[in-house]
Design a protein around this motif. Structure first.
Motif, PDB file in Angstrom:
ATOM      1  N   ASP A 200     -15.900 -13.016   6.546  1.00 34.66           N
ATOM      2  CA  ASP A 200     -15.129 -12.480   7.667  1.00 34.66           C
ATOM      3  C   ASP A 200     -15.008 -10.963   7.576  1.00 34.66           C
ATOM      4  OD1 ASP A 200     -14.299 -14.447   9.608  1.00 34.66           O
ATOM      5  OD2 ASP A 200     -13.191 -15.418   8.003  1.00 34.66           O
ATOM      6  N   TYR A 201     -14.883 -10.443   6.348  1.00 33.39           N
ATOM      7  CA  TYR A 201     -14.782  -8.985   6.213  1.00 33.39           C
ATOM      8  C   TYR A 201     -16.045  -8.317   6.744  1.00 33.39           C
ATOM      9  CZ  TYR A 201     -13.587  -4.397   4.461  1.00 33.39           C
ATOM     10  OH  TYR A 201     -13.287  -3.063   4.394  1.00 33.39           O
ATOM     11  N   ALA A 202     -17.203  -8.832   6.352  1.00 32.95           N
ATOM     12  CA  ALA A 202     -18.459  -8.254   6.826  1.00 32.95           C
ATOM     13  C   ALA A 202     -18.552  -8.321   8.349  1.00 32.95           C
ATOM     14  CB  ALA A 202     -19.637  -8.975   6.183  1.00 32.95           C
TER      15      ALA A 202
ATOM     16  N   LEU B 185      -3.634 -16.344  -1.063  1.00 36.43           N
ATOM     17  CA  LEU B 185      -3.682 -15.546   0.158  1.00 36.43           C
ATOM     18  C   LEU B 185      -5.081 -14.964   0.333  1.00 36.43           C
ATOM     19  CD1 LEU B 185      -0.285 -13.600  -0.027  1.00 36.43           C
ATOM     20  CD2 LEU B 185      -0.747 -15.922   0.807  1.00 36.43           C
ATOM     21  N   GLN B 186      -5.649 -15.172   1.521  1.00 32.56           N
ATOM     22  CA  GLN B 186      -6.987 -14.669   1.805  1.00 32.56           C
ATOM     23  C   GLN B 186      -6.915 -13.266   2.428  1.00 32.56           C
ATOM     24  OE1 GLN B 186      -8.785 -18.550   3.678  1.00 32.56           O
ATOM     25  NE2 GLN B 186     -10.440 -17.281   2.879  1.00 32.56           N
ATOM     26  N   ILE B 187      -7.705 -12.364   1.875  1.00 32.91           N
ATOM     27  CA  ILE B 187      -7.815 -10.992   2.353  1.00 32.91           C
ATOM     28  C   ILE B 187      -9.189 -10.866   3.003  1.00 32.91           C
ATOM     29  CG2 ILE B 187      -7.748  -8.557   1.691  1.00 32.91           C
ATOM     30  CD1 ILE B 187      -5.094 -10.108   1.275  1.00 32.91           C
ATOM     31  N   GLU B 188      -9.203 -10.681   4.344  1.00 33.72           N
ATOM     32  CA  GLU B 188     -10.464 -10.828   5.061  1.00 33.72           C
ATOM     33  C   GLU B 188     -10.714  -9.750   6.113  1.00 33.72           C
ATOM     34  OE1 GLU B 188     -11.287 -15.287   5.674  1.00 33.72           O
ATOM     35  OE2 GLU B 188      -9.101 -15.149   5.876  1.00 33.72           O
ATOM     36  N   SER B 189      -9.926  -8.694   6.111  1.00 32.04           N
ATOM     37  CA  SER B 189     -10.066  -7.689   7.164  1.00 32.04           C
ATOM     38  C   SER B 189      -9.822  -6.294   6.600  1.00 32.04           C
ATOM     39  CB  SER B 189      -9.050  -7.952   8.280  1.00 32.04           C
ATOM     40  OG  SER B 189      -7.728  -7.739   7.805  1.00 32.04           O
ATOM     41  N   PRO B 190     -10.323  -5.257   7.290  1.00 35.08           N
ATOM     42  CA  PRO B 190     -10.027  -3.892   6.857  1.00 35.08           C
ATOM     43  C   PRO B 190      -8.528  -3.600   6.819  1.00 35.08           C
ATOM     44  CG  PRO B 190     -11.851  -3.897   8.408  1.00 35.08           C
ATOM     45  CD  PRO B 190     -11.296  -5.293   8.403  1.00 35.08           C
ATOM     46  N   GLU B 191      -7.770  -4.170   7.770  1.00 33.59           N
ATOM     47  CA  GLU B 191      -6.317  -3.956   7.777  1.00 33.59           C
ATOM     48  C   GLU B 191      -5.679  -4.490   6.500  1.00 33.59           C
ATOM     49  OE1 GLU B 191      -7.671  -4.584  12.085  1.00 33.59           O
ATOM     50  OE2 GLU B 191      -8.125  -5.425  10.115  1.00 33.59           O
ATOM     51  N   ALA B 192      -6.121  -5.658   6.080  1.00 29.19           N
ATOM     52  CA  ALA B 192      -5.566  -6.264   4.867  1.00 29.19           C
ATOM     53  C   ALA B 192      -5.938  -5.460   3.631  1.00 29.19           C
ATOM     54  CB  ALA B 192      -6.053  -7.705   4.728  1.00 29.19           C
ATOM     55  N   VAL B 193      -7.180  -4.977   3.578  1.00 27.41           N
ATOM     56  CA  VAL B 193      -7.608  -4.183   2.422  1.00 27.41           C
ATOM     57  C   VAL B 193      -6.823  -2.879   2.351  1.00 27.41           C
ATOM     58  CG1 VAL B 193      -9.555  -2.949   1.386  1.00 27.41           C
ATOM     59  CG2 VAL B 193      -9.887  -5.257   2.282  1.00 27.41           C
ATOM     60  N   GLU B 194      -6.557  -2.273   3.496  1.00 25.59           N
ATOM     61  CA  GLU B 194      -5.757  -1.048   3.504  1.00 25.59           C
ATOM     62  C   GLU B 194      -4.344  -1.296   2.978  1.00 25.59           C
ATOM     63  OE1 GLU B 194      -6.558   2.169   4.084  1.00 25.59           O
ATOM     64  OE2 GLU B 194      -8.589   1.340   4.025  1.00 25.59           O
ATOM     65  N   ALA B 195      -3.838  -2.510   3.176  1.00 21.83           N
ATOM     66  CA  ALA B 195      -2.467  -2.840   2.747  1.00 21.83           C
ATOM     67  C   ALA B 195      -2.443  -3.620   1.435  1.00 21.83           C
ATOM     68  CB  ALA B 195      -1.770  -3.650   3.839  1.00 21.83           C
ATOM     69  N   ILE B 196      -3.578  -3.661   0.719  1.00 23.24           N
ATOM     70  CA  ILE B 196      -3.690  -4.591  -0.399  1.00 23.24           C
ATOM     71  C   ILE B 196      -2.698  -4.301  -1.520  1.00 23.24           C
ATOM     72  CG2 ILE B 196      -5.566  -3.320  -1.529  1.00 23.24           C
ATOM     73  CD1 ILE B 196      -4.960  -7.151  -1.405  1.00 23.24           C
ATOM     74  N   ASP B 197      -2.367  -3.069  -1.800  1.00 20.27           N
ATOM     75  CA  ASP B 197      -1.403  -2.791  -2.859  1.00 20.27           C
ATOM     76  C   ASP B 197      -0.032  -3.358  -2.513  1.00 20.27           C
ATOM     77  OD1 ASP B 197      -1.888  -1.442  -5.441  1.00 20.27           O
ATOM     78  OD2 ASP B 197      -3.007  -0.030  -4.212  1.00 20.27           O
ATOM     79  N   GLU B 198       0.371  -3.204  -1.267  1.00 16.55           N
ATOM     80  CA  GLU B 198       1.664  -3.742  -0.843  1.00 16.55           C
ATOM     81  C   GLU B 198       1.652  -5.274  -0.855  1.00 16.55           C
ATOM     82  OE1 GLU B 198      -0.050  -1.469   0.799  1.00 16.55           O
ATOM     83  OE2 GLU B 198       1.183   0.353   0.690  1.00 16.55           O
ATOM     84  N   ILE B 199       0.536  -5.873  -0.417  1.00 13.11           N
ATOM     85  CA  ILE B 199       0.424  -7.341  -0.424  1.00 13.11           C
ATOM     86  C   ILE B 199       0.452  -7.868  -1.856  1.00 13.11           C
ATOM     87  CG2 ILE B 199      -1.109  -9.289   0.107  1.00 13.11           C
ATOM     88  CD1 ILE B 199      -2.111  -7.632   2.528  1.00 13.11           C
ATOM     89  N   ALA B 200      -0.313  -7.233  -2.744  1.00  7.80           N
ATOM     90  CA  ALA B 200      -0.383  -7.686  -4.134  1.00  7.80           C
ATOM     91  C   ALA B 200       0.946  -7.531  -4.856  1.00  7.80           C
ATOM     92  CB  ALA B 200      -1.485  -6.933  -4.878  1.00  7.80           C
TER      93      ALA B 200
END
Length: 282
Positions: free
Chosen positions: A195-197, A166-181
Motif C-alpha cells: 500500500d505504501y508503494a 498496527l499497520q503503517i501503510e502511508s506517507p502520513e503514517a510514516v511522517e507521524a511514526i515517532d508519535e505512533i510508536a
C-alpha cells in the motif's frame, strides 16, 4: 457408575478455567522469532494444515477477504488444536470489529492503515481493559472460558497475552511514526510495503529505495520506543530481520504458495507433453 465419575472428572479437568497463553509470545521468548503464514481461504482445514506444518500463527483477514464471524470462530478453533495463534486483520470500523476477534479467542488483531498517534491511542483504549484502556467487560465468550475464568485473571491475562498490531501503510503514517510508536499499550508495528508503494505512485515496487527508506524509518522508531516488528515483504534472512527488530516473520500466503505450486506442476506437465510430442514426431 465408576466410569461416569471418571468421565466427569476428565471433563472438569479439560474445561477452560484459564486463558491460553500466546504462542507468538512463547516462541519469541524461547527462540527470538515466530513464523506466520497468511491464510486467505476461510476453510478451517487450511488452518489445520498450517498447524500440522508447525507455524506459530496464521494471519487471517476481514479487510480484503469475505470472512464472517462464524469463519473467525472456526479458524480459531482449528488453530487451537495445534496450539497455534490466530491474528485477525480487522475491518477498519467500529468498536465491535476490534474486540470480537479477541472474544472469539484470537491471539491478536491487526489494524490496517493507522495514520496518527491519536488513532493508535483510541485503538488501545478500545482493546485494553483497565488500567491500560476502557474495553467493555464481558467474559461470557470462549476467551473468558464462558464465565469460568475469574474476572481479575481474565482482565490481567487479556492485557498480557492478547496482542495489538498496527499497520503503517502511508506517507502520513510514516511522517507521524515517532508519535505512533510512542503510544503505550500495544506491541507490534507492521510496515505495509504494497500500500505504501501504491500511495507514492509506485505500485508493486515494494523494494524501491523510497519504500525501503520508509521501512527503515518505521524500524528505527520501533527501536527507539520499544515496539516489536512484524515482517511482511521484507528483504533479508530471518537472522538479519531479527537483528533489525522483527520478531514475527510472515512467510507468504496460502494463495501465493498454491498458485506457484500449481503453475509449476502445469508447466512441468506441458513441458513433458512437448517433449513427448517431439519424440513421436521423429
Amino acid at each position: 457408575m465408576g466410569k461416569l465419575v471418571d468421565v466427569v472428572d476428565i471433563v472438569k479437568f479439560r474445561s477452560p478455567s484459564f486463558m491460553r497463553p500466546s504462542r507468538i509470545l512463547r516462541d519469541v521468548a524461547s527462540r527470538g522469532v515466530a513464523a506466520s503464514i497468511k491464510v486467505n481461504f476461510s476453510d478451517p482445514r487450511v488452518v489445520e494444515m498450517a498447524g500440522l506444518v508447525g507455524f506459530s500463527c496464521v494471519w487471517v483477514c476481514r479487510e480484503h477477504v469475505p470472512m464472517d464471524w462464524r469463519d473467525v470462530e472456526n479458524v480459531v478453533r482449528a488453530a487451537k488444536i495445534y496450539d497455534m495463534d490466530v491474528v485477525v486483520r480487522v475491518d477498519k470500523g467500529s468498536y465491535s470489529d476490534y474486540i470480537k476477534p479477541f472474544e472469539a479467542d484470537a491471539a491478536a488483531i491487526m489494524v490496517p492503515h493507522v495514520t496518527s498517534a491519536e488513532e493508535a491511542r483510541k485503538i488501545v483504549e478500545t482493546c485494553r481493559f483497565r488500567p491500560l484502556g476502557n474495553r467493555a467487560l464481558d467474559g461470557g465468550n470462549i476467551d473468558g472460558g464462558f464465565c469460568r475464568i475469574p474476572v481479575e485473571e481474565y482482565i490481567a491475562a487479556s492485557n498480557r497475552e492478547k496482542l495489538i498490531i498496527l499497520q503503517i501503510e502511508s506517507p502520513e503514517a510514516v511522517e507521524a511514526i515517532d508519535e505512533i510508536a510512542a503510544v503505550e499499550g500495544y506491541e507490534y508495528l507492521l510496515f505495509g510495503p504494497g500500500d505504501y508503494a501504491h500511495r507514492i505512485n509506485k505500485p508493486g515496487k515494494i523494494f524501491d529505495p523510497e519504500v525501503l527508506a520508509a521501512r527503515c524509518r518505521v524500524e528505527e522508531a520501533a527501536r527507539r520506543h520499544g515496539k516489536k516488528l512484524f515482517a511482511v515483504g521484507a528483504q533479508g534472512t530471518p537472522s538479519e530481520l531479527m537483528q533489525r527488530g522483527y520478531s514475527v516473520i510472515n512467510l507468504g500466503s496460502d494463495v501465493g504458495h498454491i498458485s506457484k505450486a500449481w503453475q509449476e506442476v502445469l508447466n512441468n506437465f506441458s513441458q513433458n507433453i512437448q517433449e513427448s510430442s517431439s519424440y513421436y514426431a521423429r
